[in-house]
Write a protein that holds these residues in place. Structure first.
Motif, PDB file in Angstrom:
ATOM      1  N   ILE A 174       1.106  -8.283  12.189  1.00  0.00           N
ATOM      2  CA  ILE A 174       0.138  -7.500  11.430  1.00  0.00           C
ATOM      3  C   ILE A 174      -0.250  -8.238  10.161  1.00  0.00           C
ATOM      4  N   THR A 175      -1.478  -8.031   9.769  1.00  0.00           N
ATOM      5  CA  THR A 175      -1.982  -8.562   8.512  1.00  0.00           C
ATOM      6  C   THR A 175      -2.452  -7.397   7.663  1.00  0.00           C
ATOM      7  N   VAL A 176      -1.846  -7.215   6.512  1.00  0.00           N
ATOM      8  CA  VAL A 176      -2.275  -6.167   5.588  1.00  0.00           C
ATOM      9  C   VAL A 176      -3.480  -6.681   4.816  1.00  0.00           C
ATOM     10  N   THR A 177      -4.605  -6.021   4.973  1.00  0.00           N
ATOM     11  CA  THR A 177      -5.833  -6.469   4.325  1.00  0.00           C
ATOM     12  C   THR A 177      -6.202  -5.646   3.098  1.00  0.00           C
ATOM     13  N   ALA A 178      -5.648  -4.451   2.974  1.00  0.00           N
ATOM     14  CA  ALA A 178      -5.905  -3.622   1.796  1.00  0.00           C
ATOM     15  C   ALA A 178      -4.770  -2.621   1.656  1.00  0.00           C
ATOM     16  N   SER A 179      -4.503  -2.208   0.418  1.00  0.00           N
ATOM     17  CA  SER A 179      -3.417  -1.269   0.183  1.00  0.00           C
ATOM     18  C   SER A 179      -3.651  -0.512  -1.109  1.00  0.00           C
ATOM     19  N   TYR A 180      -3.089   0.681  -1.169  1.00  0.00           N
ATOM     20  CA  TYR A 180      -3.121   1.452  -2.408  1.00  0.00           C
ATOM     21  C   TYR A 180      -1.950   2.422  -2.422  1.00  0.00           C
ATOM     22  N   ALA A 181      -1.568   2.837  -3.609  1.00  0.00           N
ATOM     23  CA  ALA A 181      -0.521   3.841  -3.775  1.00  0.00           C
ATOM     24  C   ALA A 181      -1.070   4.993  -4.594  1.00  0.00           C
ATOM     25  N   SER A 182      -0.603   6.191  -4.305  1.00  0.00           N
ATOM     26  CA  SER A 182      -1.034   7.364  -5.063  1.00  0.00           C
ATOM     27  C   SER A 182       0.101   8.373  -5.112  1.00  0.00           C
ATOM     28  N   ASP A 183      -0.037   9.349  -5.997  1.00  0.00           N
ATOM     29  CA  ASP A 183       0.981  10.374  -6.130  1.00  0.00           C
ATOM     30  C   ASP A 183       0.968  11.289  -4.906  1.00  0.00           C
ATOM     31  N   THR A 222      -3.857   1.779  -7.606  1.00  0.00           N
ATOM     32  CA  THR A 222      -4.467   1.177  -6.449  1.00  0.00           C
ATOM     33  C   THR A 222      -4.149  -0.295  -6.428  1.00  0.00           C
ATOM     34  N   GLY A 223      -4.265  -0.863  -5.245  1.00  0.00           N
ATOM     35  CA  GLY A 223      -4.053  -2.292  -5.119  1.00  0.00           C
ATOM     36  C   GLY A 223      -4.610  -2.755  -3.804  1.00  0.00           C
ATOM     37  N   SER A 224      -4.929  -4.025  -3.666  1.00  0.00           N
ATOM     38  CA  SER A 224      -5.398  -4.568  -2.411  1.00  0.00           C
ATOM     39  C   SER A 224      -4.949  -6.001  -2.317  1.00  0.00           C
ATOM     40  N   GLY A 225      -4.922  -6.513  -1.109  1.00  0.00           N
ATOM     41  CA  GLY A 225      -4.508  -7.891  -0.920  1.00  0.00           C
ATOM     42  C   GLY A 225      -4.441  -8.195   0.546  1.00  0.00           C
ATOM     43  N   ALA A 278       6.064   0.447  -4.430  1.00  0.00           N
ATOM     44  CA  ALA A 278       5.753   1.389  -3.363  1.00  0.00           C
ATOM     45  C   ALA A 278       5.080   0.682  -2.193  1.00  0.00           C
ATOM     46  N   ILE A 279       4.112  -0.163  -2.482  1.00  0.00           N
ATOM     47  CA  ILE A 279       3.383  -0.870  -1.429  1.00  0.00           C
ATOM     48  C   ILE A 279       4.295  -1.830  -0.681  1.00  0.00           C
ATOM     49  N   ALA A 280       5.182  -2.508  -1.382  1.00  0.00           N
ATOM     50  CA  ALA A 280       6.118  -3.428  -0.738  1.00  0.00           C
ATOM     51  C   ALA A 280       7.056  -2.678   0.213  1.00  0.00           C
ATOM     52  N   ALA A 281       7.572  -1.538  -0.242  1.00  0.00           N
ATOM     53  CA  ALA A 281       8.480  -0.756   0.593  1.00  0.00           C
ATOM     54  C   ALA A 281       7.751  -0.171   1.795  1.00  0.00           C
ATOM     55  N   ALA A 282       6.524   0.297   1.579  1.00  0.00           N
ATOM     56  CA  ALA A 282       5.742   0.871   2.670  1.00  0.00           C
ATOM     57  C   ALA A 282       5.388  -0.187   3.707  1.00  0.00           C
ATOM     58  N   THR A 283       5.088  -1.394   3.252  1.00  0.00           N
ATOM     59  CA  THR A 283       4.795  -2.486   4.178  1.00  0.00           C
ATOM     60  C   THR A 283       6.014  -2.817   5.026  1.00  0.00           C
ATOM     61  N   ALA A 284       7.205  -2.812   4.399  1.00  0.00           N
ATOM     62  CA  ALA A 284       8.437  -3.100   5.129  1.00  0.00           C
ATOM     63  C   ALA A 284       8.716  -2.071   6.215  1.00  0.00           C
ATOM     64  N   ALA A 315       9.300  18.317  -5.704  1.00  0.00           N
ATOM     65  CA  ALA A 315       8.542  17.914  -6.880  1.00  0.00           C
ATOM     66  C   ALA A 315       7.619  16.736  -6.547  1.00  0.00           C
ATOM     67  N   PRO A 316       6.533  16.571  -7.296  1.00  0.00           N
ATOM     68  CA  PRO A 316       5.639  15.431  -7.071  1.00  0.00           C
ATOM     69  C   PRO A 316       6.379  14.103  -7.217  1.00  0.00           C
ATOM     70  N   VAL A 317       5.953  13.132  -6.425  1.00  0.00           N
ATOM     71  CA  VAL A 317       6.538  11.793  -6.482  1.00  0.00           C
ATOM     72  C   VAL A 317       5.435  10.816  -6.889  1.00  0.00           C
ATOM     73  N   LYS A 318       5.607  10.193  -8.035  1.00  0.00           N
ATOM     74  CA  LYS A 318       4.623   9.225  -8.491  1.00  0.00           C
ATOM     75  C   LYS A 318       4.624   8.012  -7.560  1.00  0.00           C
ATOM     76  N   ASN A 319       3.448   7.645  -7.097  1.00  0.00           N
ATOM     77  CA  ASN A 319       3.295   6.552  -6.129  1.00  0.00           C
ATOM     78  C   ASN A 319       4.082   6.818  -4.844  1.00  0.00           C
ATOM     79  N   GLY A 320       4.181   8.083  -4.471  1.00  0.00           N
ATOM     80  CA  GLY A 320       4.947   8.459  -3.284  1.00  0.00           C
ATOM     81  C   GLY A 320       4.169   8.400  -1.990  1.00  0.00           C
ATOM     82  N   PHE A 321       2.897   8.035  -2.055  1.00  0.00           N
ATOM     83  CA  PHE A 321       2.073   7.876  -0.856  1.00  0.00           C
ATOM     84  C   PHE A 321       1.443   6.492  -0.888  1.00  0.00           C
ATOM     85  N   VAL A 322       1.485   5.794   0.244  1.00  0.00           N
ATOM     86  CA  VAL A 322       0.844   4.478   0.358  1.00  0.00           C
ATOM     87  C   VAL A 322      -0.074   4.466   1.573  1.00  0.00           C
TER      88      VAL A 322
END
Length: 209
Positions: A127-136, A38-41, A66-72, A143-150
């Motif tokens: 846009i302003t990102v106020t919170a973020s998280y990554a999960s599998d 998880t992460g926020s910012g 993951a969060i950086a790529a998803a934000t982009a 196959a499962p992707v680690k941190n493949g969902f943001v």
């Protein structure tokens, strides 16, 4: 990979044409995939296209990547959506490079309505990102992707946009120009890229930010 089928209540063309409502999506987020990080910012960014957002990339090494790529790719999604509306709804298939599921459908629907009504939009959002998280995540048949969902919570600011009706009169942007949206982004290992899958309005009313 995660999608949602329920739609938010119809919101009206005026808001749609400035890009607020082309992201109507669901009224509630989808169930969260199994959490691994998880992460926020708070990150302020204009929704302008970036070459890296649609590039072929490897699966993320960690949640920060993951969060950086998803934000982009979220920036690219909004920028392309605005561009499509700037063009009066023409060539909505441009959004397909960065979106899937309800996120893709929302843009195509908004473009069709703008084209039908002859409404055009100028300017773009920030846009302003106020919170973020990554999960599998486990994409269908893969196959499962680690941190493949943001998941991102953003403040969507359309103050700098203007809409014009077919008869040349100014369009109505609505009373809330800065509103909260939740964005769901998935890594697609088959395509080796991040895709926006859902943009959610939290609740039945527009929440200002």
């Amino acid at each position: 990979m995660h999608t949602k089928s329920l739609k938010a209540p119809s919101i009206g063309l005026a808001a749609l044409t400035i890009g607020v409502l082309l992201l109507s999506g669901c009224t509630q987020p989808s169930p969260t995939p199994s959490a691994s990080a998880t992460g926020s910012g708070t990150t302020t960014t204009s929704a302008s296209p970036t070459a890296s957002a649609v590039a072929i990339v490897a699966a993320p090494k960690d949640s920060a990547e993951a969060i950086a790529a998803a934000t982009a790719v979220t920036k690219e999604y909004w920028a392309l959506g605005d561009k499509i509306l700037n063009d009066g709804g023409k060539n909505p298939e441009r959004i397909d490079a960065v979106s899937t599921g309800m996120a893709r459908t929302d843009i195509h629907d908004a473009a069709a309505q703008a084209l039908k009504k002859g409404v055009t939009v100028s300017g773009g959002r920030s846009i302003t990102v106020t919170a973020s998280y990554a999960s599998d995540a486990t994409p269908p048949g893969q196959a499962p992707v680690k941190n493949g969902f943001v998941g991102l919570t953003v403040c969507n600011d359309v103050t700098a946009t203007t809409s014009v009706n077919a008869d040349g009169t100014p369009g109505d942007k609505g009373s809330v120009l800065r509103s909260v949206r939740s964005v769901e982004i998935n890594y697609d290992p088959a395509a080796s890229k991040w895709m926006v899958s859902n943009v959610i309005r939290p609740g039945s009313t527009v929440v200002s930010c």
